[in-house]
Write an enzyme that holds these catalytic residues in place. Structure first.
Site, short mmCIF file in Angstrom:
data_model
loop_
_atom_site.label_atom_id
_atom_site.label_comp_id
_atom_site.label_asym_id
_atom_site.label_seq_id
_atom_site.Cartn_x
_atom_site.Cartn_y
_atom_site.Cartn_z
CG ASN A 7 46.60 35.86 42.22
OD1 ASN A 7 47.55 36.32 43.12
ND2 ASN A 7 46.61 36.74 41.23
CD1 TRP A 8 44.62 33.56 48.44
CD2 TRP A 8 45.96 33.85 50.32
NE1 TRP A 8 44.53 32.74 49.27
CE2 TRP A 8 45.45 32.76 50.44
CE3 TRP A 8 47.10 34.16 51.25
CZ2 TRP A 8 45.24 32.02 51.64
CZ3 TRP A 8 46.91 33.44 52.36
CH2 TRP A 8 46.30 32.26 52.59
CE LYS A 9 44.23 39.51 41.78
NZ LYS A 9 43.41 40.47 41.05
CG HIS A 86 47.42 38.45 37.47
ND1 HIS A 86 47.08 39.52 37.38
CD2 HIS A 86 46.40 37.58 37.75
CE1 HIS A 86 45.82 39.72 38.05
NE2 HIS A 86 45.65 38.52 38.12
CD GLU A 88 46.17 42.33 39.63
OE1 GLU A 88 46.90 41.53 40.55
OE2 GLU A 88 44.95 42.17 39.51
CD GLU A 150 42.84 36.03 35.92
OE1 GLU A 150 42.10 35.61 36.90
OE2 GLU A 150 43.65 36.54 36.11
N GLY A 156 38.04 42.03 39.63
CA GLY A 156 37.75 42.87 40.80
C GLY A 156 36.69 43.52 40.63
CB SER A 187 34.23 39.12 39.18
OG SER A 187 34.71 40.47 39.25
N GLY A 208 40.29 35.37 42.79
CA GLY A 208 41.10 36.27 43.45
C GLY A 208 40.69 36.76 44.74
P1 13P Z 1 39.18 38.75 41.21
O1 13P Z 1 38.39 37.24 41.49
O2 13P Z 1 39.31 39.36 42.70
O3 13P Z 1 38.12 39.25 40.34
O4 13P Z 1 40.54 38.71 40.50
C1 13P Z 1 40.72 37.55 39.59
C2 13P Z 1 42.23 37.41 39.64
O5 13P Z 1 42.98 38.33 39.24
C3 13P Z 1 42.86 36.02 39.74
O6 13P Z 1 44.27 36.01 39.55
#
Ligand code: 13P
Length: 223
Positions: A7-9, A86, A88, A150, A156, A187, A208
């Site tokens: 997930n590149w966000k 997600h 977020e 998750e 993060g 993470s 992520g």
């Molecule tokens: P990180 O791997 O940066 O912790 O993010 C995980 C994530 O939200 C994947 O959807």
């Protein structure tokens, strides 16, 4: 064979995407790789040898919904997967369990495989939160879907749950959603990916930040 989704966000750009596609095309992982970039970058993956997913979709085919993308158009653009729910999207965009369920139905009806994210903000409430987030999905037989555990406190932060905690959550999901792929996200990096992917009931990983570091991501997909 594991499913490794990234997930590149709201990260990545046009130049980086070209480089990423070239570099990742040059390795031969035995796992299923799914990159979920910002929607505007999806067209840059035309020559990609792996799968593409979106990070979100709307639940209607078309209409007066400024700023949204329909599952049908995402499918036409080349997506095979879509991340839904997600943390977020839940916290910043106020998506409820029912909204996420509507999106799931629309995605599945358009032949997209939904990657549904669930997870608690506080480990103390793990069971209660997972139960609530899964509830809409348990009312009828599940169509094609993937679930990703998750834990929000791991996203993060560089902190991952213990093996026992992750296996508990994955088993909790398995007992409710049955035989669909289950991913762990939060993470994940080049160091811990191989270990976590061997946990019981882990069919893959949702990455992520490490999905935007080409050398580190290569390490993850080659596990
Ligand atoms: P990180 O791997 O940066 O912790 O993010 C995980 C994530 O939200 C994947 O959807």
């Amino acid at each position: 064979m594991k499913i490794i989704a990234a997930n590149w966000k709201m990260n990545g750009d046009f130049e980086f995407t070209d480089r990423f596609v070239r570099e990742i095309n040059s390795v031969a992982p035995k796992n299923v790789i799914v990159i979920c970039p910002p929607a505007i970058l999806i067209g840059k993956f035309r020559d990609f040898r792996h799968q593409i997913g979106a990070q979100n979709c709307f639940w209607k085919e078309s209409g007066a919904f400024t700023g949204e993308n329909s599952p049908r158009l995402l499918r036409e653009a080349g997506c095979r997967y879509v991340i839904l729910g997600h943390s977020e999207r839940r916290s910043i965009f106020h998506e409820t369990d029912d909204i996420i369920f509507e999106k799931y139905k629309a995605a599945a009806a358009n032949d997209l495989i939904p990657i549904i994210c669930v997870g608690e903000k506080d480990p103390k409430n793990r069971e209660e939160v997972l139960e609530r987030q899964l509830a809409p999905f348990l009312k009828e037989p599940l169509r094609k879907a993937i679930f990703a555990y998750e834990p929000v406190w791991s996203i993060g932060t560089g902190i991952t749950p213990t093996r026992d905690e992750t296996e508990f959550a994955l088993e909790f999901l398995r007992n409710r959603v049955g035989d669909v792929p289950l991913l762990y996200g939060g993470s994940v990096n080049g160091e811990n990916a191989a270990g976590i992917s061997q946990y019981k009931n882990a069919d893959g990983l949702l990455v992520g930040g490490a999905g935007l570091k080409i050398e580190e991501f290569k390490k993850i997909i080659l596990i």
